[in-house]
Design an enzyme around this catalytic site. Structure first.
Site, PDB file in Angstrom:
ATOM      1  CD  GLU A  81       7.982  -0.604   7.336  1.00 35.45           C
ATOM      2  OE1 GLU A  81       7.039  -1.310   6.923  1.00 35.45           O
ATOM      3  OE2 GLU A  81       8.196   0.554   6.935  1.00 35.45           O
ATOM      4  CD  GLU A  83       0.704  -1.710   7.887  1.00 33.55           C
ATOM      5  OE1 GLU A  83       0.446  -0.927   8.830  1.00 33.55           O
ATOM      6  OE2 GLU A  83       1.140  -1.329   6.785  1.00 33.55           O
ATOM      7  CG  ASP A 137       0.520  -4.134   1.926  1.00 33.94           C
ATOM      8  OD1 ASP A 137       0.697  -5.085   2.708  1.00 33.94           O
ATOM      9  OD2 ASP A 137       1.302  -3.172   1.832  1.00 33.94           O
ATOM     10  CE  LYS A 141       3.276  -6.162   3.496  1.00 34.22           C
ATOM     11  NZ  LYS A 141       2.864  -5.015   4.324  1.00 34.22           N
ATOM     12  CG  ASP A 144      -0.385  -0.078   2.521  1.00 28.26           C
ATOM     13  OD1 ASP A 144       0.851  -0.211   2.616  1.00 28.26           O
ATOM     14  OD2 ASP A 144      -1.133  -0.001   3.522  1.00 28.26           O
ATOM     15  CB  SER A 145       4.603   1.637  -0.176  1.00 27.34           C
ATOM     16  OG  SER A 145       4.790   0.532  -1.025  1.00 27.34           O
TER      17      SER A 145
HETATM   18  O1  KIV Z   1       3.575  -1.103   1.624  1.00 29.12           O
HETATM   19  C1  KIV Z   1       4.720  -1.565   1.519  1.00 29.12           C
HETATM   20  O2  KIV Z   1       5.455  -1.313   0.560  1.00 29.12           O
HETATM   21  C2  KIV Z   1       5.192  -2.437   2.588  1.00 29.12           C
HETATM   22  C3  KIV Z   1       6.650  -2.754   2.603  1.00 29.12           C
HETATM   23  C4  KIV Z   1       7.422  -1.552   2.935  1.00 29.12           C
HETATM   24  C5  KIV Z   1       6.948  -3.892   3.485  1.00 29.12           C
HETATM   25  O3  KIV Z   1       4.427  -2.844   3.397  1.00 29.12           O
END
Ligand code: KIV
Length: 275
Positions: free
Chosen positions: A182, A115, A83, A113, A44-45
């Site tokens: 992280e 968090e 994510d 994924k 989600d980056s």
């Molecule tokens: O959103 C993302 O890119 C991430 C990585 C930095 C692990 O969760």
């Protein structure tokens, strides 16, 4: 051969380090896949790197599905992890399963994924029960930026370090197939890596994790809004791109691009008839 969660488990057992990069589009996915990167993460980056938000909180399920599907189309061998965006799983176990299912059905991800540690174990259990593999993510979890009061390294006090070790054990017990660590001290990440059987993937967590992940624009020197301490720039693609954009501009203005070899031909007699 397509990599699976079993491939990654075996890599941990054999001390063969896992490589993961973020990826958000088809053509980059093809390049990473051909290079042999083990895992492509549609993080989600993308909220920061692709959409220009200050943090990942505004990212939607539609954003994630759109980019995950593009990456999946460009990937043959790498494992594709998507994510779950902010508020797609925190709200209820039901929402978590439905949204994880969408990332698999519509985005064609292999793994989702999310968090959080102990507090998202119910969601992990339910998603795994639906036969969807889950990668957990603990430490400096960007979706908690407001709760943390900024992007701060986590796990530095004895209590915080113990909590992170417990979180890692709990997400493993809940059924997670791997866990991203992280922004935590390297020695703590090493202890966590030795304490669990599932692979750990570090970002700002030192070299003793089972694998590493970086945001690809960071490691290519394409995103310089801020450069965290843990980033190594393996190339300066940003400079190469800016140089190419400038050369293109100069050639268009000078009339030297497009040249003869870039243009399509038509028979002279047709031109004579139409002008
Ligand atoms: O959103 C993302 O890119 C991430 C990585 C930095 C692990 O969760």
């Amino acid at each position: 051969m397509k990599k699976t969660i079993a491939t990654l488990k075996k890599m941990k057992e054999e001390h063969d380090r896992i490589t993961m990069l973020t990826c958000y589009d088809y053509s980059t996915a093809k390049l990473m896949d051909a290079a042999g990167i083990d895992v492509l993460l549609i993080g989600d980056s993308l909220g920061n790197t692709i959409l220009g938000y200050e943090d990942t909180l505004p990212v939607t399920m539609e954003d994630m599905i759109h980019h995950t599907a593009a990456v999946a189309r460009g990937t043959k061998e790498a494992l594709v992890i998507a994510d779950m965006p902010f508020m797609s799983y925190q709200t209820s176990v039901y929402d978590a399963v439905v949204n994880a299912g969408r990332l698999i059905k519509e985005g064609h991800a292999n793994v989702v994924k999310l968090e959080g540690g102990a507090r998202v174990c119910e969601q992990i259990e339910a998603i795994v029960s639906a036969d969807i593999p889950v990668c957990a993510h603990i430490g400096l979890t960007p979706q908690s930026v407001n709760a943390f009061g900024g992007f701060k390294v986590q796990g530095k006090s004895e209590e915080a370090a113990r909590t992170l070790i417990e979180d890692a054990k709990k997400v493993e017990a809940a059924g997670a197939c791997m866990v991203v660590l992280e922004g935590i001290p390297a020695k703590l990440a090493a202890i966590i890596t030795r304490s669990i059987d599932i692979p750990t993937i570090g970002i700002g967590a030192g070299a003793e994790c089972d694998g590493q992940v970086l945001v690809y624009q960071d490691m290519l020197g394409m995103f310089t809004d801020y450069v965290p301490k843990f980033v190594k720039q393996f190339a300066n693609v940003g400079e190469v791109m800016t140089g190419a954009f400038t050369d293109y501009m100069k050639e268009v203005k000078a009339g030297t691009f497009p040249a003869a070899e870039h243009t399509y031909k038509i028979a002279d007699e047709i031109i004579e008839k139409i002008q």
